[in-house]
Design a protein around this motif. Structure first.
Motif, PDB file in Angstrom:
ATOM      1  N   GLY A  25       0.826  -1.198   0.000  1.00 48.55           N
ATOM      2  CA  GLY A  25       0.000   0.000   0.000  1.00 48.55           C
ATOM      3  C   GLY A  25       0.863   1.251   0.000  1.00 48.55           C
ATOM      4  N   SER A  26       1.962   1.208   0.761  1.00 50.77           N
ATOM      5  CA  SER A  26       2.887   2.343   0.797  1.00 50.77           C
ATOM      6  C   SER A  26       3.525   2.566  -0.565  1.00 50.77           C
ATOM      7  CB  SER A  26       3.974   2.095   1.845  1.00 50.77           C
ATOM      8  OG  SER A  26       3.405   1.962   3.124  1.00 50.77           O
ATOM      9  N   LEU A  27       3.859   1.463  -1.248  1.00 49.47           N
ATOM     10  CA  LEU A  27       4.457   1.586  -2.586  1.00 49.47           C
ATOM     11  C   LEU A  27       3.470   2.235  -3.557  1.00 49.47           C
ATOM     12  CD1 LEU A  27       6.292  -1.854  -2.913  1.00 49.47           C
ATOM     13  CD2 LEU A  27       7.367   0.395  -2.825  1.00 49.47           C
ATOM     14  N   ALA A  28       2.204   1.842  -3.440  1.00 54.56           N
ATOM     15  CA  ALA A  28       1.184   2.429  -4.316  1.00 54.56           C
ATOM     16  C   ALA A  28       1.076   3.923  -4.074  1.00 54.56           C
ATOM     17  CB  ALA A  28      -0.161   1.742  -4.060  1.00 54.56           C
ATOM     18  N   HIS A  29       1.061   4.317  -2.803  1.00 54.26           N
ATOM     19  CA  HIS A  29       1.013   5.738  -2.469  1.00 54.26           C
ATOM     20  C   HIS A  29       2.233   6.449  -3.052  1.00 54.26           C
ATOM     21  CE1 HIS A  29      -2.193   4.636   0.204  1.00 54.26           C
ATOM     22  NE2 HIS A  29      -2.311   5.857   0.677  1.00 54.26           N
ATOM     23  N   SER A  30       3.398   5.846  -2.897  1.00 50.56           N
ATOM     24  CA  SER A  30       4.633   6.478  -3.389  1.00 50.56           C
ATOM     25  C   SER A  30       4.592   6.678  -4.898  1.00 50.56           C
ATOM     26  CB  SER A  30       5.844   5.615  -3.016  1.00 50.56           C
ATOM     27  OG  SER A  30       5.964   5.514  -1.612  1.00 50.56           O
ATOM     28  N   GLN A  31       4.045   5.686  -5.626  1.00 50.56           N
ATOM     29  CA  GLN A  31       3.958   5.799  -7.080  1.00 50.56           C
ATOM     30  C   GLN A  31       3.074   6.972  -7.488  1.00 50.56           C
ATOM     31  OE1 GLN A  31       2.695   1.736  -7.931  1.00 50.56           O
ATOM     32  NE2 GLN A  31       4.601   1.348  -9.016  1.00 50.56           N
ATOM     33  N   LEU A  32       1.899   7.070  -6.862  1.00 55.58           N
ATOM     34  CA  LEU A  32       0.988   8.165  -7.195  1.00 55.58           C
ATOM     35  C   LEU A  32       1.568   9.514  -6.773  1.00 55.58           C
ATOM     36  CD1 LEU A  32      -2.561   6.727  -6.356  1.00 55.58           C
ATOM     37  CD2 LEU A  32      -1.526   7.059  -8.587  1.00 55.58           C
ATOM     38  N   HIS A  33       2.238   9.534  -5.612  1.00 55.15           N
ATOM     39  CA  HIS A  33       2.866  10.788  -5.164  1.00 55.15           C
ATOM     40  C   HIS A  33       3.885  11.284  -6.189  1.00 55.15           C
ATOM     41  CE1 HIS A  33       1.896   9.807  -0.691  1.00 55.15           C
ATOM     42  NE2 HIS A  33       0.898  10.411  -1.297  1.00 55.15           N
ATOM     43  N   ALA A  34       4.729  10.369  -6.662  1.00 57.07           N
ATOM     44  CA  ALA A  34       5.777  10.746  -7.613  1.00 57.07           C
ATOM     45  C   ALA A  34       5.173  11.296  -8.904  1.00 57.07           C
ATOM     46  CB  ALA A  34       6.663   9.542  -7.907  1.00 57.07           C
ATOM     47  N   ILE A  35       4.121  10.635  -9.390  1.00 58.11           N
ATOM     48  CA  ILE A  35       3.460  11.074 -10.632  1.00 58.11           C
ATOM     49  C   ILE A  35       2.880  12.480 -10.459  1.00 58.11           C
ATOM     50  CG2 ILE A  35       1.492  10.638 -12.160  1.00 58.11           C
ATOM     51  CD1 ILE A  35       1.941   7.601 -11.545  1.00 58.11           C
ATOM     52  N   ASN A  36       2.195  12.698  -9.327  1.00 60.82           N
ATOM     53  CA  ASN A  36       1.535  13.993  -9.102  1.00 60.82           C
ATOM     54  C   ASN A  36       2.529  15.114  -8.828  1.00 60.82           C
ATOM     55  OD1 ASN A  36      -1.227  13.185  -9.435  1.00 60.82           O
ATOM     56  ND2 ASN A  36      -1.103  12.133  -7.475  1.00 60.82           N
ATOM     57  N   ARG A  37       3.616  14.795  -8.123  1.00 66.34           N
ATOM     58  CA  ARG A  37       4.640  15.825  -7.876  1.00 66.34           C
ATOM     59  C   ARG A  37       5.279  16.271  -9.185  1.00 66.34           C
ATOM     60  NH1 ARG A  37       6.076  12.686  -3.236  1.00 66.34           N
ATOM     61  NH2 ARG A  37       7.741  11.709  -4.453  1.00 66.34           N
ATOM     62  N   ALA A  38       5.472  15.301 -10.093  1.00 65.99           N
ATOM     63  CA  ALA A  38       6.088  15.622 -11.385  1.00 65.99           C
ATOM     64  C   ALA A  38       5.213  16.578 -12.197  1.00 65.99           C
ATOM     65  CB  ALA A  38       6.347  14.340 -12.171  1.00 65.99           C
ATOM     66  N   LYS A  39       3.902  16.495 -11.998  1.00 66.25           N
ATOM     67  CA  LYS A  39       2.982  17.383 -12.716  1.00 66.25           C
ATOM     68  C   LYS A  39       2.955  18.788 -12.116  1.00 66.25           C
ATOM     69  CE  LYS A  39      -0.136  13.623 -14.151  1.00 66.25           C
ATOM     70  NZ  LYS A  39      -1.496  13.052 -13.990  1.00 66.25           N
ATOM     71  N   GLY A  40       3.436  18.920 -10.879  1.00 65.24           N
ATOM     72  CA  GLY A  40       3.522  20.243 -10.259  1.00 65.24           C
ATOM     73  C   GLY A  40       2.359  20.586  -9.361  1.00 65.24           C
ATOM     74  N   ASN A  41       2.569  21.585  -8.480  1.00 61.66           N
ATOM     75  CA  ASN A  41       1.555  22.109  -7.559  1.00 61.66           C
ATOM     76  C   ASN A  41       1.034  21.064  -6.575  1.00 61.66           C
ATOM     77  OD1 ASN A  41       1.535  24.701  -8.841  1.00 61.66           O
ATOM     78  ND2 ASN A  41       0.265  23.816 -10.470  1.00 61.66           N
ATOM     79  N   TYR A  42       1.838  20.043  -6.301  1.00 60.39           N
ATOM     80  CA  TYR A  42       1.388  18.936  -5.446  1.00 60.39           C
ATOM     81  C   TYR A  42       2.422  18.676  -4.358  1.00 60.39           C
ATOM     82  CZ  TYR A  42      -0.373  14.225  -4.215  1.00 60.39           C
ATOM     83  OH  TYR A  42      -0.883  13.124  -3.565  1.00 60.39           O
ATOM     84  N   VAL A  43       1.940  18.569  -3.123  1.00 56.88           N
ATOM     85  CA  VAL A  43       2.801  18.219  -1.985  1.00 56.88           C
ATOM     86  C   VAL A  43       2.234  16.944  -1.358  1.00 56.88           C
ATOM     87  CG1 VAL A  43       3.761  18.960   0.222  1.00 56.88           C
ATOM     88  CG2 VAL A  43       3.289  20.653  -1.560  1.00 56.88           C
ATOM     89  N   SER A  44       3.084  15.965  -1.115  1.00 52.48           N
ATOM     90  CA  SER A  44       2.623  14.689  -0.564  1.00 52.48           C
ATOM     91  C   SER A  44       2.877  14.605   0.940  1.00 52.48           C
ATOM     92  CB  SER A  44       3.331  13.523  -1.262  1.00 52.48           C
ATOM     93  OG  SER A  44       4.735  13.621  -1.095  1.00 52.48           O
ATOM     94  N   GLU A  45       2.104  13.731   1.593  1.00 56.86           N
ATOM     95  CA  GLU A  45       2.269  13.438   3.021  1.00 56.86           C
ATOM     96  C   GLU A  45       2.316  14.714   3.866  1.00 56.86           C
ATOM     97  OE1 GLU A  45       2.178  10.460   4.308  1.00 56.86           O
ATOM     98  OE2 GLU A  45       2.193   9.324   2.451  1.00 56.86           O
ATOM     99  N   VAL A  46       1.201  15.411   3.923  1.00 60.09           N
ATOM    100  CA  VAL A  46       1.129  16.687   4.643  1.00 60.09           C
ATOM    101  C   VAL A  46       0.502  16.471   6.026  1.00 60.09           C
ATOM    102  CG1 VAL A  46       0.260  19.049   4.625  1.00 60.09           C
ATOM    103  CG2 VAL A  46       0.863  17.917   2.467  1.00 60.09           C
ATOM    104  N   HIS A  47       1.287  16.782   7.068  1.00 58.70           N
ATOM    105  CA  HIS A  47       0.770  16.635   8.435  1.00 58.70           C
ATOM    106  C   HIS A  47      -0.153  17.807   8.763  1.00 58.70           C
ATOM    107  CE1 HIS A  47       0.649  15.437  12.635  1.00 58.70           C
ATOM    108  NE2 HIS A  47       0.836  16.705  12.956  1.00 58.70           N
ATOM    109  N   LEU A  48      -1.345  17.487   9.271  1.00 59.98           N
ATOM    110  CA  LEU A  48      -2.326  18.505   9.652  1.00 59.98           C
ATOM    111  C   LEU A  48      -2.759  18.265  11.094  1.00 59.98           C
ATOM    112  CD1 LEU A  48      -4.530  18.367   6.421  1.00 59.98           C
ATOM    113  CD2 LEU A  48      -2.955  20.211   7.039  1.00 59.98           C
ATOM    114  N   SER A  49      -2.861  19.330  11.855  1.00 55.09           N
ATOM    115  CA  SER A  49      -3.239  19.192  13.254  1.00 55.09           C
ATOM    116  C   SER A  49      -3.907  20.474  13.726  1.00 55.09           C
ATOM    117  CB  SER A  49      -2.008  18.887  14.114  1.00 55.09           C
ATOM    118  OG  SER A  49      -2.362  18.783  15.473  1.00 55.09           O
ATOM    119  N   HIS A  50      -4.918  20.315  14.560  1.00 53.91           N
ATOM    120  CA  HIS A  50      -5.569  21.494  15.116  1.00 53.91           C
ATOM    121  C   HIS A  50      -6.299  21.101  16.400  1.00 53.91           C
ATOM    122  CE1 HIS A  50      -6.387  25.713  14.379  1.00 53.91           C
ATOM    123  NE2 HIS A  50      -7.601  25.528  14.884  1.00 53.91           N
TER     124      HIS A  50
END
Length: 547
Positions: A45-70
Motif C-alpha cells: 500500500g505504501s508503494l502504491a502511495h509512493s507511485q501516485l505521489h511521484a506522478i503527481n509531484r512531477a505534474k507540479g503544484n502537489y505536496v505529498s504526506e502533509v501533516h495537519l493538526s488542530h
C-alpha cells in the motif's frame, strides 16, 4: 453547540488527542469496508502511495504526506485532532485534498459513494486544512488505485467550510460522549480499586516481594522477569499490584497473556476473588475466532455469514448495552450476546476490548504477526499498556513458530489439481511458484545432514527468488479470497494456502541473521522452511509498543 478554535488553555477542560483515522474508525460504521478489505502487505500500500505521489509531484503544484493538526474546544473538551493527508494540490482556483486507497475490489465495481468512511477521512483533512489556513472551500479527491493493473479511479467533491464543520461535529460528538463515559467509568473503577485489599490474610513466602517488584516495574517503566516455585500465588501476586497501578493512572490498560486455556481460567478466578470485595473492572477473555464462531461455514464475508451482515451499523448499540449490564465478559457472555443479537461474537469481543481494563488472551493476540490486536499495538497513540506474560518460558518456542514459515510442494500440487479448471489464473501463479521451488531444490543439491531420520540442508541466505512468484500468487488470489465465491471442495484449502503464502512472504521480508533456510525432502516431498532461531527482536518490538 459551537466548534471553536482553541487558543487559550483551559485547565479545567478534559484534554483529548486522537488521529483522523481513529476518529473515523470509531464514528463511521461502514459495512462496505467488509468487502473492501485488502490482504496485501502493508508496504505494498505504501508503494502504491509512493507511485501516485511521484506522478503527481512531477505534474507540479502537489505536496505529498502533509501533516495537519488542530485543537478545538467542543462539548467542554479540548480535542487535538491530527493526521497525515496523502497529498494537497494548490491550484489557482482551488485547493484539493488527496485521499488514496489501494483497492482489492475491481475498479469497475467502485462508485462515487462506495465507502462513507473513505470520504470521511478526506473531509476531516479538508476541514483541518480549512481552519488552519482560513480557506472557505476545499475539494476532496478520493482516488482508488489498482497497483497490479496500474490503474486509478478518482472522484471529486467540493465542500464549504461550514458544511465540513457540521460534518466533523457528527464524528466528534459520539467520540467525546464515549470518552466521557469512559472517564466516568474510570472514576467509579478507581474508587473501587482504592478500596480493595490483598484478598488473603497474609502473603505467601515470596509473594509480597513479587507484588512489590511488579508495582515498581510498572512505576519505573521496566521489564520484570520472575522465576518462582509452584504454589507461591504468582497470578494474584502480579495481578493485584497491576490493578492498583491501573487505579493510580500509572498504566491505561492491562493484558494478561497465557499459553493455555487452563491458565486463562486461573486469571479469571483471581479477578472474581477481587470482584467479591467490590472491585469494578471491565474484564474480557478473548476466545479464538474458530472456537467462538456461530456460523456453520467458516467464511467471514457478508454474503456467507449472517452474523457479519450489517455488523458495523448494529454493533455500537449492542456494545453500549453490554457495558451497562456487565463488568466481566467471558466466552459464555460473548457467545450468548452473539446469538441473541445475531452478530459475530469474535468481532463483538474485539469492539468490547476497546472499553475493557483487563484483557485476558492467548500469546497470539499480542505477538503473532498474523493475528495480533492491531487496534492496540499497530497505531499506538498515548495509552500505556502493561503486559503480564504467564509462563513466559513457553513464549520463546511459541514465538519461534509464529515467526517461521514453510512452503510444501505436495500441498501446492494437490490444490493445483483441484483448481486448474475453475481458477486458471490462480493455478498459473501456483505453477510459477512450484517451478521456482524446483529451481531452489536443484541449487541445494544433495541433502547432506540428518536428524531423527530426516535428511536436510540449511543455509544462511533468504530465498529472494521466491518474492516475485509469491507476490504474483497473492495478487492473483486476493480478489477471489476477499470477494463473493461459491463453496467448492477446495475453498477452505485454498483460503488457508493463501494466508500461509502471505505469511511466508511477510517472514521473507524480515529474514535476517536470526534466520536459517531449512530444506527437506525431494521432488513432490520438497519443503522449504524459513526457521526463526531467535525471535527476541520481534518480541521486543511488540513489548516496546506497550509500557
Amino acid at each position: 453547540e459551537t466548534l471553536s478554535n482553541q487558543s487559550e488553555p483551559f485547565n479545567e477542560s478534559l484534554r483529548l488527542k486522537t488521529s483522523v483515522r481513529n476518529l473515523v474508525a470509531f464514528s463511521v460504521k461502514d459495512d462496505a469496508l467488509w468487502s473492501f478489505t485488502s490482504y496485501r502487505l502493508a508496504n505494498e500500500g505504501s508503494l502504491a502511495h509512493s507511485q501516485l505521489h511521484a506522478i503527481n509531484r512531477a505534474k507540479g503544484n502537489y505536496v505529498s504526506e502533509v501533516h495537519l493538526s488542530h485543537s478545538f474546544e467542543i462539548m467542554g473538551c479540548i480535542l487535538e485532532l491530527s493526521g497525515r493527508a496523502d497529498g494537497i494540490w494548490r491550484l489557482n482556483d482551488k485547493v484539493i485534498i488527496h485521499e488514496i486507497k489501494t483497492s482489492a475490489t475491481p475498479l469497475s465495481e467502485i462508485h462515487e459513494n462506495f465507502s462513507e468512511a473513505h470520504w470521511a477521512q478526506g473531509k476531516c483533512y479538508a476541514y483541518l486544512l480549512s481552519v488552519t489556513e482560513d480557506i472557505s472551500e476545499v475539494t476532496v479527491r478520493l482516488t482508488y488505485y489498482d497497483r497490479e493493473k496500474n490503474e486509478e479511479k478518482s472522484f471529486d467533491k467540493t465542500f464549504k467550510r461550514d458544511r465540513l464543520q457540521r460534518f466533523i461535529k457528527t464524528l466528534i460528538h459520539p467520540y467525546i460522549a464515549w470518552v466521557r463515559s469512559q472517564e466516568k467509568w474510570k472514576a467509579t473503577r478507581n474508587i473501587s480499586i482504592e478500596n480493595i485489599i490483598f484478598p488473603y490474610p497474609s502473603y505467601r513466602k515470596g509473594q509480597k516481594l513479587l507484588a512489590y517488584n511488579t508495582y515498581k516495574c510498572i512505576e519505573d517503566g521496566k521489564r520484570l522477569f520472575v522465576q518462582a516455585p509452584t504454589g507461591i500465588g504468582k497470578t494474584m501476586g502480579v495481578l493485584y499490584p497491576s490493578i492498583k497501578a491501573l487505579g493510580e493512572g500509572k498504566v491505561d490498560r492491562l493484558f494478561y497473556a497465557t499459553a493455555k486455556t487452563t491458565t486463562r481460567g486461573i486469571a479469571e478466578t483471581a479477578y472474581n476473588i477481587l470482584a467479591e470485595q467490590g472491585l469494578r473492572l471491565k474484564v474480557l477473555t478473548l476466545t479464538a475466532k474458530e472456537k467462538i464462531c456461530l456460523n456453520d461455514e467458516k467464511n467471514c464475508t457478508p454474503d456467507k455469514c449472517p452474523f457479519i451482515l450489517g455488523y458495523m451499523s448494529r454493533s455500537r448499540k449492542i456494545v453500549k448495552d453490554l457495558l451497562k449490564k456487565h463488568d466481566f465478559f467471558p466466552r459464555e457472555v460473548i457467545t450468548q450476546a452473539g446469538l441473541r443479537h445475531g452478530i459475530c461474537p469474535f468481532e463483538l469481543s474485539l469492539d468490547l476490548a476497546l472499553s475493557c481494563d483487563l484483557i485476558i488472551c492467548d500469546y497470539n493476540y499480542i505477538f503473532d504477526p498474523r493475528v495480533y490486536l492491531r487496534r492496540f499495538f499497530e497505531q499506538k497513540e498515548r495509552e500505556n499498556y502493561h503486559i503480564m506474560i504467564d509462563e513466559a518460558h513457553n513464549l520463546f518456542d511459541r514465538a519461534r513458530g509464529m515467526y517461521s514459515a514453510e512452503l510444501n510442494v505436495r500441498l501446492l500440487l494437490d490444490i493445483s489439481k483441484e483448481i486448474k479448471k475453475d481458477l486458471p489464473v490462480i493455478n498459473k501463479a501456483l505453477i510459477k511458484l512450484r517451478k521456482e521451488l524446483s529451481v531452489l531444490e536443484k541449487q541445494a543439491g544433495e541433502l547432506v545432514s540428518e536428524a531423527g531420520g530426516v535428511k536436510y540442508n540449511t543455509g544462511h541466505n533468504a530465498p529472494e527468488s521466491l518474492k516475485a512468484p509469491l507476490g504474483e500468487f497473492i495478487t492473483a488470489a486476493e480478489s477471489w479470497v476477499s470477494g463473493e465465491r461459491d463453496e467448492e471442495p477446495y475453498t477452505d484449502k485454498l483460503v488457508n494456502l493463501f494466508f500461509d503464502i502471505l505469511h511466508f512472504k511477510n517472514i521473507l521480508e524480515i529474514y535476517s541473521a536470526n534466520y536459517r533456510t531449512l530444506i527437506t525432502g525431494k521432488k513432490t516431498g520438497f519443503s522449504l522452511k524459513l526457521v526463526c532461531l531467535d525471535p527476541g527482536s520481534m518480541l521486543d518490538r511488540r513489548m516496546s509498543a506497550a509500557k
